[in-house]
Structure formats: structure tokens, C-alpha cells
Design a protein around this motif. Structure first.
Motif, mmCIF file in Angstrom:
data_model
loop_
_atom_site.group_PDB
_atom_site.id
_atom_site.type_symbol
_atom_site.label_atom_id
_atom_site.label_comp_id
_atom_site.label_asym_id
_atom_site.label_seq_id
_atom_site.Cartn_x
_atom_site.Cartn_y
_atom_site.Cartn_z
ATOM 1 N N LYS A 82 39.637 -43.567 1.766
ATOM 2 C CA LYS A 82 39.707 -44.610 2.783
ATOM 3 C C LYS A 82 39.442 -45.964 2.143
ATOM 4 O O LYS A 82 38.602 -46.086 1.243
ATOM 5 N N ASN A 211 52.561 -41.511 11.438
ATOM 6 C CA ASN A 211 51.626 -41.352 12.558
ATOM 7 C C ASN A 211 52.335 -41.080 13.888
ATOM 8 O O ASN A 211 51.954 -40.157 14.609
ATOM 9 N N LYS A 215 51.977 -37.583 16.010
ATOM 10 C CA LYS A 215 51.565 -37.662 17.411
ATOM 11 C C LYS A 215 52.536 -36.903 18.305
ATOM 12 O O LYS A 215 52.131 -36.162 19.214
ATOM 13 N N LEU A 259 47.826 -42.077 4.786
ATOM 14 C CA LEU A 259 47.370 -41.322 5.949
ATOM 15 C C LEU A 259 45.846 -41.193 6.009
ATOM 16 O O LEU A 259 45.317 -40.491 6.869
ATOM 17 N N GLU A 261 43.542 -43.180 6.947
ATOM 18 C CA GLU A 261 42.926 -43.702 8.165
ATOM 19 C C GLU A 261 43.509 -43.066 9.428
ATOM 20 O O GLU A 261 43.134 -43.429 10.534
ATOM 21 N N SER A 262 44.427 -42.130 9.251
ATOM 22 C CA SER A 262 45.074 -41.508 10.407
ATOM 23 C C SER A 262 44.106 -40.570 11.131
ATOM 24 O O SER A 262 43.268 -39.917 10.508
ATOM 25 N N ARG A 263 44.243 -40.487 12.443
ATOM 26 C CA ARG A 263 43.388 -39.556 13.199
ATOM 27 C C ARG A 263 43.817 -38.111 12.987
ATOM 28 O O ARG A 263 43.131 -37.191 13.422
ATOM 29 N N PHE A 264 44.940 -37.913 12.308
ATOM 30 C CA PHE A 264 45.387 -36.561 11.985
ATOM 31 C C PHE A 264 44.946 -36.129 10.582
ATOM 32 O O PHE A 264 45.323 -35.060 10.108
ATOM 33 N N ARG A 265 44.137 -36.973 9.922
ATOM 34 C CA ARG A 265 43.781 -36.717 8.524
ATOM 35 C C ARG A 265 43.115 -35.369 8.328
ATOM 36 O O ARG A 265 43.465 -34.594 7.425
#
Length: 586
Positions: A82, A211, A215, A259, A261-265
């Protein structure tokens, strides 16, 4: 289907069966001897390869598939990086870490040129040997609970820079490779534009497409599609870079960073991890298959000399850099020795250099053997450094407990023990605290607290610390087995003291309940209950309703606990039923 066809299809399973069998046997064996999984995979490869049992004669046939393990590893490293984390460690990464790679790599490259390698081969050999093993160094530090210590953080910064360095180094191999240079007829300018376009494409896709795509796929509810999409992203980015003449690992790394910072990390990492582990293990097996035992035996003296020279040189250079950038000599010595080996990425780099025509296969085999043996010697070197770097080692090991007169004894001064000790001290209780971690003792000393050095699982240390006179003994150590050993000593040797124990989880609490301790508590249970209580209140529940619900939850939890205790059906139940080794026979 004819018989020959059946036989042919049956033979297709032999190679994966050989790999899996070798890994399942070798890796646990080598981990048991504290040599690590990487050495286990390499040994398995040597055993099944053309220079061992000859179960598989062609390592190159599996190396291409195995390289996908490295690709996936670089993707996961990218996911961990990150921007905020990189920024917090920027000085050690950009200063200390970069200086280590450049200085060590430059000096080792000079030695390699004197040994007869071309300047390109020497640079790749020096850079590969300058890299250390994250797979070895991080667990060695972590086993001593010192990753958060000053030297642990600085060592990790170097490892992080080294992990980043493999990407441009692999790109350098691709640029210097005569194989790549003669493979096509495109001009250098056009090739450069292709590379820029490939990198730009990955950046744009990562920033604006991935992203929204994840999603949309997440709404389908099909977990296997998310796994397929994760693999598609990694392999797609890798393939794009390969077409442009760059390394596949660089594409995967870029995709991971984009990716991060992605919420799917976390889901992406979980989906990729099983493939990464198996394919990376396969890569190390393939590398081991390429180690020529005859070549190693005929050059044993030279290889041993190179191993010792490498480890001594890296230790000295890193020690000097650490001292010059602010570490004390003890921390500098530990950083130097824990990073003195060659790393797993050296195998990747040397294999790529051989494929690209930059290194000869014989030179790569010798360098691979040097890295392998340096990995094997690392635990011993680090253990020696730990002993030497322990401040006042002999004095500490014969610690003076003459001031240990407290009527309360706290064993373990971690985050849990610190809170207990401070509460007791606020009440004016005379507390004796013991801990075996030098960093914890030094940190406490800076705030004026006296911590005695000692291993709480040793009976002589407990007696010297005044356990026989203590009214209260609080066991606050992290390790569940060590805690149980201390409990058994105290129950038999110091039965008059009230015994209170920190428990890591429910299973340990069930074991402790059978050990007749006065009090035990799961370290996260009460804080979780308190958070649940606040969560109900935040959702608008009345105080009386919250109180009743929490009371009901505690009652149900206790009922389940007592039922499990009576049935003995839980992990670790055999410890409860097993007679204590410290309990006198009746």
C-alpha cells in the motif's frame, strides 16, 4: 480408447505424482530440522531430478509452468505494498535498502568479473547474490517475536526493497539478452514504445477497469468466477509484459500494486495464495532438479569458500551500512547475519539469465549451489549473532534477582503483561517482572521500569524470581505450550500462590480449566464482548436490553464451555487428559 492410449494417459499423471510425493515427504522433514521449506523443495528436486533418482529427466519441461509461481508471488507482494505503508518506511527502503543492494551487488559483481564472467553476467550474478531470502529471514525474526523491534523493521525494509528490485532486474535480463535481441527484427525505438505502451495499459486497466469489473463479478455470488478473474488479471498482465519484451513478473507486480488499495484485495490474495504456494514450490523443485551433484562435488571446496565469503561479506557490508544509518552494533550485527544468505529470487534471476543467454548453465549451477548452502547455514549464523549481540549475555544469563522481592510475579512483558503490571503498580503492589526478550527489557528500561531477564519456563528462574514467596503469579506469555509448562511448575512447586493465566483462545482455556488455575481469561473475549455491547447500543438498543442480551450470551458461552470441558471434545483435549510431566506420582 486403445490400451496404448490408456497407458499414455496414465503416464501423464506420473510427473505431478512425483512432484507432489517429493514435496510432501521432503518439506515437512526439512522444516522439522529448522531448515525451511525452500531447502526442502530444492532437496526434493535434486532427489527426483536427472542427477538424483532420475524419476524426471527434463527439468526445463516443467520450469516454464513453474515460473508462474514467481509471477503469482510478485502479484501478492504488490498487493501488500500500500502507498501508505511504503511512505512510512520510505527512508529505510530508499536509503538503507537501496544502498545495500547497490553496494553488495556492485562489490559481488566486481568479484564475479575477476572470476571470468562477462560484465552482463557479472552484474546479474552480483545482484542475485546481493538479494536475501524473505522466506528465511522473516520467519527467523518472527520466531523470536522481533519483527516489530527496531532491527526487525530495518531488516524487513531491506527485504522489501529486494523484493521490489527483482522486477527491474528481470527486465534488465530481458533487455540484455542476446536471445531476445536476435529473436525479431523490430528496432530498438519500436521495442521501447511497445514496453511503454504495455506498462501504460496495465496502469490504466488497473486504475479504471479492474475495480468495477470485480464489483460486477462479486454481485454474481459465484466465488469460482472471482478466482478465475483473479488469475485472468495476473496472467493477462504477465502475458502483456512478455509480449512487449519485459518480464512476466513485472506485469503481475504492477497489477498487484494497482489493486493494493482495492476493497477486493484480501479476497484476491486468498484466491491466488493456493496456486502461488504450489507453483512456487514447483519452481524450487525444478531449480533443484537442475543442480548437478557431480559438478557440486567436483567444486565442493570452491563452493564452500564462496558460501563463507558471501555470508561474511554481506554481513560485514550490511553491518557497516546499518551502523552508518543509525543502528547500534547489536542490531547491526543481527541485521547483517539474518540477511547474509542468498535468496529465493536469485534462483529466478539465474534461471532467467541462463534462458536469455547471459549466464552459462555451469555458472548458474554453481551460483545456485552457493545460494542453497548459504540458506542452510543461515539459522546457525543468526543464532550465533543473537548470542553475541545479547547485551551483557553472561551477566543476563546469570541475572541478579536480589531485588526481586515482589509479592506478585508477572511472567511475560508483552502487550498483555504490560497492562497487568501497570494496574498492579498503580495499586502500590510490589511487582517482579521477568521476560526473555532483550528488546522488551531495553524498551521498559527507557521508561524506568525494571524487568528481570529470564525464561519463565525454567524452574530455577522461577525460584530465583521469588515465585516461592509470591502471593500472586500472572502467566502472560504468548506461547500456549510454554504457558502450560509454567502452570504445571507453579501448581506443583508453588501451590500457595494464586495462579492467573492469559489464554490465547477457547481451546487453551479448556486445557487450563483442567489444570486447577485460579483464573484464566481469553485475551480477546472480553474486548469482543465490550465491542458487541457498544454495537448494540449504536443500533439503538436500550441499556436494559443490551444488558440482558450480554448476560444471555455469557450464560450460553459458559454452558458451551462447560459442556466441551466435560466431553473433552476439542483441540488439545489430549493435553488435559495427559498426566502432567511435572506432577508427582501419587
Amino acid at each position: 480408447m486403445t490400451g496404448s492410449e490408456v497407458a499414455h494417459h496414465g503416464l501423464n499423471l506420473v510427473t505431478p505424482l512425483v512432484f507432489l510425493g517429493a514435496a510432501v515427504f521432503a518439506v515437512p522433514l526439512f522444516r522439522m530440522f529448522k531448515l525451511g521449506a525452500v531447502i526442502g523443495y530444492l532437496a526434493a528436486g535434486v532427489a527426483v531430478g536427472p542427477y538424483g533418482l532420475r524419476l524426471i529427466d527434463d527439468p526445463a519441461s516443467v520450469l516454464t509452468l513453474a515460473e508462474l509461481g514467481v509471477v503469482l508471488l510478485l502479484f501478492i507482494i504488490g498487493l501488500e505494498l500500500k502507498p501508505s505503508r511504503l511512505w512510512a518506511m520510505r527512508r529505510d527502503i530508499a536509503g538503507f535498502g537501496l544502498s545495500q543492494v547497490v553496494l553488495c551487488g556492485g562489490i559481488l559483481a566486481g568479484v564475479a568479473m575477476l572470476a571470468g564472467l562477462t560484465w552482463q553476467g557479472a552484474v546479474i550474478a552480483g545482484a542475485g547474490l546481493a538479494l536475501s531470502s524473505t522466506a528465511f529471514a522473516a520467519p527467523l525474526i518472527g520466531d523470536r517475536n522481533e519483527l516489530a523491534s527496531p532491527y526487525g523493521q530495518r531488516a524487513f525494509s531491506i527485504l522489501l526493497l529486494q523484493d521490489l528490485a527483482i522486477v527491474p532486474l528481470l527486465a534488465l535480463v530481458a533487455l540484455w539478452s542476446p536471445v531476445t535481441a536476435h529473436a525479431g527484427s523490430t528496432s530498438g525505438w519500436f521495442t521501447g514504445l511497445e514496453m511503454i505502451a504495455a506498462v501504460t495499459s496495465v496502469v490504466v486497466m488497473g486504475g479504471y477497469v479492474l475495480n468495477p469489473m470485480f464489483k460486477l463479478l462479486a454481485k454474481s455470488g459465484a466465488s469460482e468466477i472471482m478466482t478465475a478473474a483473479a488469475l485472468l488479471v495476473v496472467l493477462g498482465a504477465a502475458a502483456l509484459m512478455q509480449v512487449a519484451g519485459l518480464s512476466m513478473a513485472m506485469g503481475a507486480f504492477l497489477a498487484g500494486v494497482l489493486l493494493a488499495e482495492s476493497r477486493f484485495r484480501h479476497e484476491l490474495e486468498a484466491n491466488i495464495e493456493p496456486f502461488r504456494g504450489l507453483l512456487l514450490g514447483l519452481f524450487f523443485i525444478a531449480v533443484g532438479m537442475g543442480i548437478d551433484l557431480g559438478l557440486v562435488a567436483s567444486n565442493a571446496a570452491m563452493i564452500l569458500g564462496m558460501v563463507l565469503g558471501l555470508m561474511i561479506a554481506k554481513t560485514a557490508l550490511i553491518f557497516a551500512l546499518a551502523r552508518a544509518t543509525g543502528s547500534n552494533w547489536r542490531d547491526a550485527l543481527k541485521i547483517g547475519t539474518v540477511l547474509s544468505q542468498g535468496g529465493e529470487f536469485a534462483f529466478v534471476l539465474f534461471a532467467a539469465a541462463v534462458s536469455g543467454g547471459i549466464l552459462h548453465a555451469e555458472s548458474s549451477a554453481i551460483l545456485t549451489a552457493v545460494v542453497t548452502f548459504s540458506l542452510a547455514f543461515t539459522p546457525l549464523a543468526f543464532a550465533i549473532a543473537q548470542r553475541v549481540a545479547t547485551p551483557g549475555a553472561s551477566a543476563i544469563r546469570n541475572a541478579d534477582f536480589s531485588t526481586a522481592t515482589g509479592n506478585a510475579l508477572v511472567i511475560g512483558f508483552g502487550r498483555f503483561g504490560q497492562v497487568i503490571a501497570q494496574i498492579l503498580l498503580l495499586r502500590g503492589v510490589d511487582v517482579t517482572i521477568i521476560d526473555h526478550r532483550v528488546d522488551a527489557i531495553d524498551a521498559a528500561a527507557r521508561y524506568g521500569m525494571k524487568i528481570h531477564y529470564g525464561d519463565g519456563s525454567r524452574l530455577d528462574i522461577l525460584k530465583a524470581a521469588g515465585a516461592g514467596k509470591a502471593e500472586l503469579i500472572c502467566v502472560c506469555v504468548d506461547d500456549a505450550e510454554v504457558a502450560l509448562k509454567i502452570v504445571d511448575f507453579c501448581r506443583v512447586q508453588f501451590p500457595m500462590a494464586k495462579l492467573m493465566v492469559r489464554s490465547a483462545d477457547r481451546n487453551q482455556s479448556l486445557v487450563l480449566a483442567g489444570r486447577d488455575v485460579d483464573y484464566h481469561i481469553r485475551e480477546t473475549f472480553e474486548s469482543a464482548v465490550k465491542l458487541g455491547e457498544r454495537a448494540l447500543a449504536a443500533l439503538g438498543a436500550a441499556d436494559s436490553v443490551v444488558g440482558d442480551l450480554i448476560k444471555e450470551f455469557r450464560q450460553r458461552d459458559m454452558e458451551r464451555f462447560n459442556r466441551q470441558l466435560s466431553e473433552g471434545v476439542y483441540a488439545g483435549a489430549e493435553l488435559l487428559n495427559k498426566k502432567s510431566a511435572f506432577e508427582p506420582t501419587q
